[in-house]
Design a protein around this motif. Structure first.
Motif, short mmCIF file in Angstrom:
data_model
loop_
_atom_site.label_atom_id
_atom_site.label_comp_id
_atom_site.label_asym_id
_atom_site.label_seq_id
_atom_site.Cartn_x
_atom_site.Cartn_y
_atom_site.Cartn_z
N ALA A 175 0.89 -1.17 -0.06
CA ALA A 175 0.06 -0.08 0.23
C ALA A 175 0.77 0.99 0.05
CB ALA A 175 -0.79 0.11 1.03
N SER A 176 1.83 1.40 0.87
CA SER A 176 2.68 2.53 0.86
C SER A 176 3.48 2.79 -0.55
CB SER A 176 3.64 2.40 2.15
OG SER A 176 4.57 1.64 2.11
N ARG A 177 4.09 1.62 -1.10
CA ARG A 177 4.72 1.54 -2.17
C ARG A 177 4.07 2.07 -3.20
NH1 ARG A 177 7.07 -4.64 -1.67
NH2 ARG A 177 8.59 -4.13 0.17
N TYR A 178 2.64 1.67 -3.27
CA TYR A 178 1.72 2.12 -4.24
C TYR A 178 1.46 3.67 -4.19
CZ TYR A 178 -2.45 2.39 -7.66
OH TYR A 178 -2.89 2.65 -8.73
N VAL A 179 1.07 4.18 -2.80
CA VAL A 179 0.92 5.50 -2.51
C VAL A 179 2.18 6.50 -3.27
CG1 VAL A 179 0.51 7.35 -0.89
CG2 VAL A 179 -0.73 5.21 -0.66
N VAL A 180 3.36 5.98 -2.60
CA VAL A 180 4.63 6.84 -3.23
C VAL A 180 4.76 6.87 -4.72
CG1 VAL A 180 7.08 6.54 -2.80
CG2 VAL A 180 5.88 6.13 -0.97
N ALA A 181 4.44 5.73 -5.30
CA ALA A 181 4.51 5.77 -6.83
C ALA A 181 3.60 6.42 -7.31
CB ALA A 181 4.52 4.09 -7.26
N TRP A 182 2.55 6.39 -6.84
CA TRP A 182 1.24 7.46 -7.34
C TRP A 182 1.81 8.80 -7.20
CZ3 TRP A 182 -1.95 11.21 -5.72
CH2 TRP A 182 -3.00 11.61 -6.49
N LEU A 183 2.07 9.17 -6.06
CA LEU A 183 2.53 10.64 -5.72
C LEU A 183 3.66 10.88 -6.76
CD1 LEU A 183 2.59 10.56 -1.85
CD2 LEU A 183 0.94 11.68 -3.27
N ILE A 184 4.85 10.39 -6.99
CA ILE A 184 5.44 10.74 -7.76
C ILE A 184 5.15 10.93 -9.21
CG2 ILE A 184 8.01 10.07 -8.92
CD1 ILE A 184 8.13 11.00 -5.99
N ASP A 185 4.32 10.16 -9.63
CA ASP A 185 3.68 10.49 -11.02
C ASP A 185 2.77 11.44 -11.18
OD1 ASP A 185 4.91 7.64 -11.77
OD2 ASP A 185 3.24 6.94 -12.34
N TYR A 186 1.92 11.65 -9.94
CA TYR A 186 1.24 12.86 -9.75
C TYR A 186 2.07 14.11 -10.20
CZ TYR A 186 -1.61 16.66 -8.12
OH TYR A 186 -2.24 17.93 -7.79
N LEU A 187 3.23 14.13 -9.39
CA LEU A 187 4.29 15.47 -9.57
C LEU A 187 4.81 15.28 -11.12
CD1 LEU A 187 5.95 15.16 -6.19
CD2 LEU A 187 4.34 16.91 -7.03
N LYS A 188 4.85 14.10 -11.52
CA LYS A 188 5.37 14.40 -13.02
C LYS A 188 4.46 15.02 -14.01
CE LYS A 188 8.07 9.85 -12.69
NZ LYS A 188 8.17 8.77 -12.92
N GLU A 189 3.10 14.55 -13.79
CA GLU A 189 1.93 15.17 -14.47
C GLU A 189 1.91 16.73 -14.19
OE1 GLU A 189 -1.37 13.14 -13.60
OE2 GLU A 189 -0.90 11.13 -14.39
N GLN A 190 2.38 17.27 -13.01
CA GLN A 190 2.68 18.63 -13.04
C GLN A 190 3.75 19.19 -13.34
OE1 GLN A 190 -0.52 19.78 -11.49
NE2 GLN A 190 -1.08 17.46 -11.58
N ASN A 191 4.52 18.54 -13.88
CA ASN A 191 5.81 19.04 -14.61
C ASN A 191 6.83 19.47 -13.35
OD1 ASN A 191 5.27 18.71 -17.39
ND2 ASN A 191 4.06 20.62 -17.18
N PHE A 192 6.86 18.84 -12.40
CA PHE A 192 7.63 19.09 -11.22
C PHE A 192 9.17 18.89 -11.56
CE2 PHE A 192 10.00 18.06 -7.44
CZ PHE A 192 9.52 19.14 -6.61
N ASP A 193 10.03 19.72 -11.24
CA ASP A 193 11.36 19.47 -11.63
C ASP A 193 12.03 18.88 -10.63
OD1 ASP A 193 13.71 19.87 -12.45
OD2 ASP A 193 14.01 22.14 -12.19
N PHE A 194 12.47 17.53 -10.86
CA PHE A 194 13.35 16.38 -9.95
C PHE A 194 14.34 16.70 -10.29
CE2 PHE A 194 8.91 14.68 -10.63
CZ PHE A 194 8.69 14.06 -9.62
N SER A 195 14.91 17.57 -10.94
CA SER A 195 16.59 17.26 -11.36
C SER A 195 17.66 17.55 -10.03
CB SER A 195 17.29 18.74 -12.22
OG SER A 195 16.79 20.01 -11.94
N LYS A 196 17.37 18.31 -9.23
CA LYS A 196 18.06 18.33 -7.98
C LYS A 196 17.73 17.31 -6.99
CE LYS A 196 15.35 21.61 -5.50
NZ LYS A 196 15.10 23.04 -5.05
N TYR A 197 16.93 16.50 -7.38
CA TYR A 197 16.55 15.21 -6.56
C TYR A 197 17.06 13.89 -6.85
CZ TYR A 197 13.54 18.42 -4.06
OH TYR A 197 12.96 19.57 -3.42
N ASP A 198 17.82 13.99 -8.04
CA ASP A 198 18.81 13.07 -8.59
C ASP A 198 20.10 13.48 -8.68
OD1 ASP A 198 19.55 10.79 -9.55
OD2 ASP A 198 18.76 10.88 -11.75
N ASN A 199 20.94 13.68 -7.58
CA ASN A 199 21.92 14.25 -7.51
C ASN A 199 23.14 13.48 -8.19
OD1 ASN A 199 23.50 16.32 -6.53
ND2 ASN A 199 24.48 15.24 -4.96
N ASP A 200 22.96 12.10 -8.27
CA ASP A 200 23.98 11.21 -8.92
C ASP A 200 23.70 10.85 -10.39
OD1 ASP A 200 21.98 9.68 -8.35
OD2 ASP A 200 23.07 8.31 -6.92
#
Length: 523
Positions: A175-200
């Protein structure tokens, strides 16, 4: 998965000096810790230290590999097709993405206020919390080596009731894995800038912390509504299928954070972020067991105080003074010196992944100071609730660490195969197509294994007793002070788990609040 079991929630009395209220505003933490390098190469007559740890070789199904940092060890469990076991880097600027989530049955009142409290809990000034924020804690604990930055996004509404999540997805982990994945996909749909959260730049978000707006379960730690850290999966019910992927995440209730008068409480957050860096739980995770190897006195045990010397070695913030012969070695308080003494079990392999005694000078200062204003509650072996206080004396902590590594079967039950150092390892691994490397031992030992199963690390009391086996917390009197000896009056028959005899005895020969001298003699 890592979680804090219910019996060890700390509660109650806060004594805020001179102030019992703070204004409701986000005050970003100022990253002002800039100590000198705690890893110094040095050779003396009776000890040496390294400026960097050595590499450690291990076998993988694809050939020989090196463990050059803790991230290499942690990621050996990864399965590229399903789950990536990745931990955040413990150096430099690291960005943490914090996502508050509400459900159809959440109380959605005061979300603006809640967001400000969450911001202060993660990235605010210490004065906005009852202890430290996540950012201020790790800046101080790392001696300025680690700067946690990031942001708290606005509350996101998940389109289900919280009370129905476990039944919908089959288990609290799914359940928590599904919620987390859904939240990240939701932010992708909002064009959230993830660039600094993938430091490596590996295609994975380095660290995600989800704060759910729903009460946590006071009766069941094996529940979705508790605090824990886990890894999500690729292509989870059609989610988490494009870069950047969600990987390691922490998950806890807003109720762990809220406190009176606008102050935030970050203790649980700090502990769970420790898991995002790959640290293990040092408390006993077996619900029926009462043995507590580190006596509750550690951030990765009871969510209190500074990280131990072992944790800071693992995170590569400090290197120890390794004893080689007779003579005196001095220690300054660990909270601001980073000084440790290591007594090897035979020949030290030059990494934290070995067996040894570890000495650190504990002082009730720095990240340990504010904890003395609290009363903590634990449950003893008889099931009775009792109170205890954090350490308030100066003294030496002596740990027996057995952080040797072993091979484990990876795909199913993580079945133990053999130690890395096993001379027959190649032959034993032939029967396995999938295996990984991890610590051979943990601090989760049941009541029937206490006397014959090694732990990852446990404290040795100055009296020579082991009241932690009875589930008792560490007391001031357990610290080693002037005149205390190891191998002379106590622990006279001490033998390491690898059957090596203690090479040195030692005595605390000089001691004050600024420095301790430990005198070593060949045993």
């Amino acid at each position: 998965m890592n979680k804090k079991i219910l019996n060890f929630v700390f509660i109650f009395a806060l004594l805020l000096t001179g102030c019992s209220y703070t204004s409701l505003e986000f005050e970003p933490y100022t990253y002002d810790v800039n100590y000198s390098n705690m890893k110094k190469e040095r050779i003396e007559d009776n000890y040496y230290s390294l400026d960097e740890y050595k590499s450690l070789k291990y076998l993988s199904p694809s050939g020989e590999k090196l463990i050059e940092s803790y991230r290499d060890l942690y990621s050996s469990k990864s399965d590229k097709d399903t789950r990536e076991f990745l931990n955040m880097s413990s150096h430099g600027e690291q960005y943490l993405l914090v996502i508050p989530v509400s459900f159809l049955d959440s109380n959605k009142n005061d979300q603006d206020k809640k967001k400000i409290i969450i911001q202060n809990a993660f990235f605010g000034q210490s004065s906005k919390t009852i202890y430290e924020s996540v950012a201020s804690y790790y800046d101080k604990s790392s001696y300025g080596d680690l700067k946690i930055k990031g942001e708290v996004v606005d509350f996101i509404d998940f389109p289900s009731k919280a009370s129905e999540l476990e039944s919908t997805y089959g288990s609290y982990t799914r359940a928590s894995r599904y919620v987390v994945a859904w939240l990240i996909d939701y932010l992708k749909e909002q064009n959230f800038d993830f660039s600094k959260y993938d430091n490596d730049k590996d295609g994975y978000i380095d660290g995600v912390y989800v704060i759910y707006d729903y009460p946590y379960s006071e009766k069941n730690a094996n529940s979705l509504f508790w605090a824990y850290t886990d890894q999500t999966q690729k292509n989870l019910s059609g989610l988490n299928s494009t870069k950047p992927y969600a990987s390691s995440y922490s998950w806890s209730s807003y109720d762990f954070i809220k406190y009176n008068n606008n102050f935030a409480n970050s203790h649980t957050l700090i502990h769970e972020v420790g898991h995002l860096f790959g640290l293990s739980d040092y408390y006993n995770t077996i619900p029926s067991a009462f043995y507590q190897p580190t006596g509750y006195m550690d951030m990765m045990d009871f969510n209190v105080g500074d990280h131990s010397g072992f944790s800071k070695m693992i995170l590569d913030w400090v290197t120890p003074k390794v004893v080689t012969g007779e003579g005196d070695i001095t220690l300054s308080p660990f909270y601001n010196s980073g000084e440790l003494i290591l007594i090897p079990a035979g020949e030290w392999n030059g990494t934290p992944y070995d067996e040894y005694l570890l000495l650190e000078y504990f002082a009730p200062q720095g990240l340990n100071e504010k904890e003395q204003a609290f009363t903590f509650t634990y449950v003893d072996k008889n099931g009775d609730e009792k109170d205890f206080s954090y350490l308030s004396y100066y003294g030496i902590k002596v740990y027996h660490v057995d952080a040797r590594l072993a091979y484990f079967e990876r795909k199913t039950s993580s079945y133990y195969i053999c130690l890395l150092e096993d001379e027959n390892a190649i032959e034993k691994l032939k029967d396995y197509t999938s295996y990984c490397v991890n610590f051979a031992f943990s601090n989760s030992v049941d009541n029937f294994q206490i006397n014959n199963k090694p732990t990852l690390l446990h404290l040795l009391q100055s009296s020579g007793e082991n009241t932690f086996m009875e589930g008792e917390p560490m007391k001031n009197e357990d610290l080693w002070i002037l005149g205390d000896t190891f191998g002379v009056d106590t622990f006279t028959d001490f033998t390491f788990n690898n059957n090596e005899k203690l090479p040195f005895t030692f005595e605390i020969s000089k001691f004050n609040t600024n420095q301790a001298t430990i005198t070593f003699k060949i045993n």
